[in-house]
Design an enzyme around this catalytic site. Structure first.
Site, PDB file in Angstrom:
ATOM      1  N   CYS A 138       0.837  -1.202   0.000  1.00 16.21           N
ATOM      2  CA  CYS A 138       0.000   0.000   0.000  1.00 16.21           C
ATOM      3  C   CYS A 138       0.871   1.250   0.000  1.00 16.21           C
ATOM      4  CB  CYS A 138      -0.929  -0.008   1.207  1.00 16.21           C
ATOM      5  SG  CYS A 138      -1.935   1.484   1.314  1.00 16.21           S
ATOM      6  N   GLU A 145      -4.657  -5.857  -2.645  1.00 16.41           N
ATOM      7  CA  GLU A 145      -4.730  -4.507  -3.218  1.00 16.41           C
ATOM      8  C   GLU A 145      -5.435  -4.557  -4.580  1.00 16.41           C
ATOM      9  OE1 GLU A 145      -4.320  -1.501  -2.475  1.00 16.41           O
ATOM     10  OE2 GLU A 145      -2.716  -1.204  -1.028  1.00 16.41           O
TER      11      GLU A 145
END
Lengths: 220, 220, 220, 220
Positions: free
Chosen positions: D135, D208
């Site tokens: 991230c 993600e």
């Protein structure tokens, strides 16, 4: 050299202070005041409850099913057997289950157990094992030594305690723990990290000594 | 009655033993041996590092963003300000940062801090707050009382310590903590649960007394 | 009304979506494509490993030895029995242990299991139980319903699965869980807190539905 | 080679799927449907709350005060700044704070965030960092690439988003994270352990991608 051997060598004074503490020597000689032993036994019961939580934490933290099963054995040993044995041993010295379960935890009991739990939660499985090691392995070493010195004669009021930890069953359990610790170390220990693991081990030894001292201080 | 008032009343002897401990009385009278205070100050530095971890745990455990921010204030207060203040205070008594950071944690330091961390991890935010409360609020009560008794005169070598905790800033912080604790209790406390929360609070008070005693025992 | 009955009523749509999911209906009718069932079974194996960790967390979080033992039963059930049963069931459909253990975890598997683990770690035992409840109790309800509807005939390729969860053993386990959940709620649930517990329960139901959907999506 | 470079190379397909996901490409081209972006933005707000908890966990797990401060910066960045920025950005697209805070968490949001929290809690600081890395660092790489490709022109409705992550401030933050990760790895990474760290990193990349896909699926 196994990690355990290395830790024991590098924490030589702390290991020796713990495994040859005056409480242990008097227990071996049979001269330990009964009030000291009884106080220790009750605190050890409260200690075991926290140790069962620490082994359960080991299940939670295990990176493999094999590690989970190894940790689970520790939880089972305490919750399925040792607690009852302790209550029985306490009863043989005149203490009822209620007295034991409602006894307040002494500071050294809280210090050692919560240190183990927090070291394990903050770190990984190796940190948890390093914090548990002095108790699991040290008791085996103490039991074996006292038995080898002939302290477990019927004349010694604490012979049963010595025999318990000198027993083949307990000796095997401790050997299994050493192998498990070494297995984890073989996967995750680096030289940079070693001082931190040693620090956990040393602190745990020191907190074990304080635990014996708490017993010794309980002389009437 | 707020939860804090109730806890303080029900743990009356433990609260009194802690907030009126001989260490505190001698500190107020200015008669506390310097070696005791210095030992305390170094251990309190190590204590604060663990308390910053406990407040961070509070952020992790918070059920709302508002609770997260309240906990975060505790982490910031320690990591951004108090640690440096402590180092500075230690320096004014001749101790360098290295001496402080490398000092070994005493058993009472480990006992209290790891108890708080484990009580908080095992339980919910209310359990964590109950374990933190004696420290946060007790210091405010001690500081305010000693200041009200006129102990913070220039003649007292420990006047700075007293003024710090008697200060409006610290008093407000403690009031904020009480309000936060009561807010959480208003949401999650039941009568069945109260004895467990009280037990955490009492143990924490007792561990605070042991912490003072550690200081007193450090007399040269 | 027990906490479980209340949760089930208040999370009516989520409970119904989960327990009457298309995957379940097709499994009951025997029309579920084998590829869907096999995918589900492998993911359920990986799921169980995480659930064993969650029950171990329950041991760690238990406020009493009785609660510790209840949680321990959950760990034992999985690590001592269910994993092997799963491997055996997988084998009967042509999948070897390696295939199962090395399968990557799907997103819905991770979502549900890690949600349970985090809800339990962040909160207290009641939060953990609320997160575990839909799985433990829902499977019993599904098994009982499908059996009552006569879906567990020999003609249904999934009869063994239905019989497992309709069995007296599993039904008793689920009843024991409901009693345990209600016991904890009787001690720690407040009305203010109820919406948070309901939210955990609802999310867990939703994540169960996503888990079934993952199976359904695995159609060749 | 830094640990991050190694992870990125070994998780090549997962990294590429994530950083060059269709959602990202359309965002860069300015062709992403607004409904997709708005859905993403709301979920990202809920995501950030959990990430603040994960950084707080980092403070709890840090073996040194320096590590604690590094983790604390992550908590502060989110709770003191990013949440408000998000609300403001949402408002500029017509969404009020209530809509955002009361939105239910989607499965991919729960999957990624709870995976990070559990990986960090079960393991040590390095495991937590490996789970956070995709991230923190991925957004910097995406922002820089889209800016280099000239996607942040005024004509692109998402230019502000691109500029935020291409900004010097964010790029420095990501570089700082890489250095921190490498520092921890330098102390605690072994070759035996590397596959486990890689597995955490790969799963986080995959989660993600699922998060982007959730946005893409929200097309009206």
């Amino acid at each position: 050299m196994s990690l355990f051997e290395r830790l024991k060598a590098d924490a030589g004074p702390q290991w020796s202070d713990y495994t040859r503490h005056e409480f242990v020597q008097q227990l071996g000689a049979g001269t330990l005041p009964l009030s000291c032993f009884k106080h220790y036994l009750v605190q050890d019961y409260l200690f075991l409850i926290q140790f069962a939580r620490a082994y359960a934490l080991g299940v939670y933290k295990s990176p493999s099913v094999a590690d989970m099963r190894q940790s689970l054995d520790g939880v089972k040993a305490i919750l399925d057997d040792e607690l009852d044995l302790h209550v029985e041993m306490c009863r043989s010295w005149g203490m009822e289950r209620d007295m034991i379960e409602e006894a307040p935890e002494d500071t050294p009991t809280m210090a050692y157990t919560r240190f183990v739990l927090d070291a394990g939660m903050a770190g990984d499985l190796l940190d948890l094992q390093a914090a548990l090691a002095p108790c699991v392995i040290g008791y085996a070493e103490i039991g074996a030594r006292l038995a080898a010195e002939g302290c477990d004669t019927d004349g010694n009021p604490y012979a049963r305690w010595i025999r318990e930890y000198a027993s083949e069953g307990y000796q095997e359990l401790a050997k299994g723990f050493i192998a498990w610790l070494d297995g984890t170390a073989g996967q995750t220990l680096t030289e940079h990290r070693y001082p931190r693991v040693l620090s956990i081990f040393e602190k745990a030894c020191r907190l074990e000594s304080d635990f014996w001292q708490m017993g010794l201080n309980a002389q009437d």
